[in-house]
Write an enzyme that holds these catalytic residues in place. Structure first.
Site, PDB file in Angstrom:
ATOM      1  N   HIS A   1      68.181  20.302 -72.915  1.00 37.86           N
ATOM      2  CA  HIS A   1      67.841  22.125 -71.830  1.00 37.86           C
ATOM      3  C   HIS A   1      66.789  22.753 -72.945  1.00 37.86           C
ATOM      4  O   HIS A   1      66.391  24.294 -72.661  1.00 37.86           O
ATOM      5  CB  HIS A   1      69.216  22.286 -72.173  1.00 37.86           C
ATOM      6  N   ARG A   2      66.247  22.362 -73.979  1.00 34.13           N
ATOM      7  CA  ARG A   2      65.062  22.904 -74.584  1.00 34.13           C
ATOM      8  C   ARG A   2      63.977  23.442 -73.838  1.00 34.13           C
ATOM      9  O   ARG A   2      63.681  24.694 -74.292  1.00 34.13           O
ATOM     10  CB  ARG A   2      63.958  21.466 -76.271  1.00 34.13           C
ATOM     11  N   ALA A   3      63.283  22.196 -73.371  1.00 33.90           N
ATOM     12  CA  ALA A   3      62.150  23.189 -72.101  1.00 33.90           C
ATOM     13  C   ALA A   3      62.477  24.112 -70.849  1.00 33.90           C
ATOM     14  O   ALA A   3      61.691  25.280 -71.544  1.00 33.90           O
ATOM     15  CB  ALA A   3      61.689  21.771 -71.257  1.00 33.90           C
TER      16      ALA A   3
ATOM     17  N   PHE B   1      62.158  27.219 -74.418  1.00 29.99           N
ATOM     18  CA  PHE B   1      60.417  26.883 -74.188  1.00 29.99           C
ATOM     19  C   PHE B   1      60.069  28.422 -73.309  1.00 29.99           C
ATOM     20  O   PHE B   1      59.107  29.083 -73.561  1.00 29.99           O
ATOM     21  CB  PHE B   1      59.873  25.682 -75.456  1.00 29.99           C
TER      22      PHE B   1
ATOM     23  N   ASP C   1      59.436  16.220 -78.882  1.00 26.82           N
ATOM     24  CA  ASP C   1      60.515  17.240 -77.856  1.00 26.82           C
ATOM     25  C   ASP C   1      60.824  18.678 -78.766  1.00 26.82           C
ATOM     26  O   ASP C   1      61.212  19.585 -78.333  1.00 26.82           O
ATOM     27  CB  ASP C   1      61.732  16.459 -77.390  1.00 26.82           C
TER      28      ASP C   1
END
Length: 625
Positions: free
Chosen positions: A241-243, A246, A160
């Protein structure tokens, strides 16, 4: 010698990986790239070919045997010896600032080591505090990692941290495979001449990247694109909430590579192909209400005679004619009694030899206990001299494994104040440092298999035996210990105490009969007793309990609610800290979800049998809260 790099434009196929690498080169905020694929698919060649596109000095490679000092930096030994003062000497990570840091076989790095690298790349800075040094250094690098999943994968937490994921696959077209051979042979014969043939194409890619970098700052993210990114990630059930971040940064790079200063929905759709696949999760379905308990009397039945200890070797899978000669009668259940309700008629199901191989990947927390086992499964600290030297420490007592490098660094700043007595360096007892080593050991898997009548429905037990045998094959390769418990009728039976004989476990499994009710609580209680007894003999053991059941507990020796008793024992297992996995075998049209309930109470990782056969990998992580 000047290294001649294989041109990026000369690589046949792999367009998806090339695109992901260019996105990461254009926009470092896209989070780097993790390239995964089987051996011999040009993973390393693809990444190293970026040196021609970005400039050879911008790609820094991390050696696989790199130590913490080499990567993060440490004491400048020469300065300390000459001046008697401590000074920080930057490492590879400092040199990779504003550059690309390439890590080959990233899955073989220690987890805490890789975690520190990912933290530094994400924050852009890292702090070194060791041997009297405290230094903050910039490390705004873009990580590019390659790995072969056959050698072990990264944990979901580590994957991730990478913004982009690209899978490499072999070319299946015969024409493409022939072209790959032609180009490799031509490159090996005359490298310089071969590279000149693709110089123009490589130069075009270089100009495209340069233009995209100049356009990147002008690309703003409108509110509509933020909403679209949130909707995509929510639909994919992406954790955290990294997605979203990115996804937007990758879309900006895609727009810049297209020569635009504005975003289109198509940019986010393409970016989603690299950002979301490794983060997608299935939506958790709510559990249906538990059906009322049926306390019907168990019809009498004959016990199958126990197999003698001198059982013949494991036979070959039976043919169709042999299957017809099995001493198991096919009977129709009594009227009004469902087939999955626990028929008392016993039968012996064959092993499904077509069940795919299952790899068990452990991502368990590493404690500070030193272990002396052997195997290939997981890393652990050891007090022997066989493991890999990973760090040093101040010894507690006599030094048995001297860390020469750390000892010299500890003594270096004090040389001006010591009497060297014609020695190059004077070492006192307080300078001595002990090596801390790590090695791989096997794990202990205790399989607890539901052998009740409900498992015999629709040849479910055949698939279960195939799945357990597939996991036993992986245990054999990793030199693990295994044990086997089966529960049916009113009791649980330890078919095989914990041993290294995987063949014996397969033999016990083959002749395991199916029939009777489901005493799930007794099966879990037997597992607790076996693990407690084994822990008294081997306190270094780190066991993993694998429960294979449909969860339909309908009987107990206490005469109460079978499901309630099973959940109570499952809670005890969770409190003991035993890592566990529940494999749900339920395949009926109407699913009760009872095995999932047991998994939650036990703090287990949950898999369905169908999911396990499709993905061929079982991630075993620390106990869930």
């Amino acid at each position: 010698m000047q290294r001649i790099i294989f041109p990026l434009a000369a690589i046949v196929g792999q367009e998806t990986v090339k695109r992901a690498l260019l996105i990461a080169v254009v926009n470092p905020k896209a989070g780097g790239v993790l390239v995964a694929g089987e051996k011999g698919t040009a993973k390393s060649t693809l990444v190293r070919s970026l040196a021609d596109i970005t400039g050879e000095t911008r790609l820094i490679e991390l050696p696989l045997n790199a130590t913490e000092d080499m990567v993060f930096g440490g004491l400048d030994m020469q300065y300390a010896l000459e001046q008697g003062e401590r000074r920080f000497l930057p490492g590879i990570l400092a040199r990779a600032n504003n550059r690309l840091l390439y890590i080959d076989e990233i899955n073989l790095l220690r987890q805490e080591f890789l975690g520190s690298l990912l933290d530094a790349a994400a924050t852009g800075v890292y702090r070194v505090e060791r041997e009297g040094i405290s230094c903050l250094h910039a490390a705004a690098c873009t990580l590019l990692g390659t790995m072969n999943p056959e050698e072990g994968t990264l944990s979901p937490q580590m994957i991730d941290r990478f913004g982009l994921y690209a899978a490499v696959s072999r070319e299946k077209n015969e024409t493409d495979r022939m072209e790959i051979m032609r180009r490799i042979l031509a490159y090996e014969a005359r490298p310089a001449e071969f590279c000149r043939q693709y110089a123009a194409a490589n130069e075009a890619i270089k100009r495209q990247v340069a233009v995209a970098r100049s356009l990147l700052q002008a690309i703003a993210v409108p509110e509509a694109m933020i909403l679209l990114a949130a909707q995509m990630c929510a639909k994919a059930h992406s954790p955290g909430h990294r997605a979203e971040l990115f996804l937007l940064e990758a879309a900006r790079a895609i727009a810049a590579l297209a020569g635009r200063t504005y975003l289109l929905p198509a940019d986010l759709e393409e970016a989603a192909c690299y950002v979301l696949p490794q983060r997608m999760r299935q939506e958790e379905q709510p559990l249906p209400p538990e059906p009322p308990e049926q306390n019907e009397p168990e019809p009498p039945g004959e016990e199958l005679p126990e197999q003698p200890d001198n059982q013949p070797p494991l036979p070959e899978p039976p043919t169709n004619q042999q299957e017809r000669e099995q001493p198991a009668e096919q009977t129709v259940p009594p009227a009004g009694q469902p087939e999955s309700g626990g028929s008392d008629q016993e039968k012996v199901a064959d092993i499904d030899t077509t069940f795919p191989f299952i790899r068990m990947a452990l991502a368990l927390p590493q404690d500070r206990q030193e272990r002396r086992g052997s195997g290939k499964r997981s890393l652990t600290r050891t007090d022997t001299k066989q493991g890999r030297y990973v760090r040093s420490g101040i010894p507690n007592g006599q030094v048995t494994d001297l860390a020469f490098d750390a000892t010299l660094r500890a003594a270096a700043p004090y040389q001006k104040f010591r009497n060297t007595a014609q020695c190059a360096i004077a070492i006192e007892r307080e300078d001595l440092r002990q090596k801390i080593r790590e090695k791989r050991i096997g794990s202990t898997f205790l399989f607890v298999v539901d052998a009740s009548g409900s498992m015999g429905a629709r040849e479910r037990m055949r698939a279960v035996k195939g799945a357990v045998c597939a996991m036993l094959q992986d245990a054999y390769q990793q030199r693990d210990q295994v044990g086997l418990i089966a529960f049916r009728r009113q009791t649980a039976e330890v078919l095989l105490p914990i041993t290294r004989s995987v063949d014996l476990a397969q033999k016990c499994l083959r002749y395991l009969p199916t029939g009777g009710k489901t005493p799930l609580a007794e099966g879990l209680t037997a597992a607790l007793r076996v693990l407690a007894s084994r822990r008294q003999k081997d306190r270094e053991m780190k066991p993993v309990l694998v429960l294979v059941t449909d969860g339909r507990a309908n009987t107990t020796t206490t005469g109460g609610d079978g499901m309630a008793d099973a959940l109570k024992v499952a809670g005890k297992i969770h409190k003991t800290g035993v890592h566990s996995v529940v494999i749900d075998t339920e395949s009926d049209f109407v699913k009760l979800g009872l095995a999932r309930t047991v998994a939650r109470e036990m703090g287990s990782v949950y898999y369905s049998l169908r999911e396990l056969s499709e993905h061929n990998i079982m991630h075993i992580v620390k106990n869930l809260s």
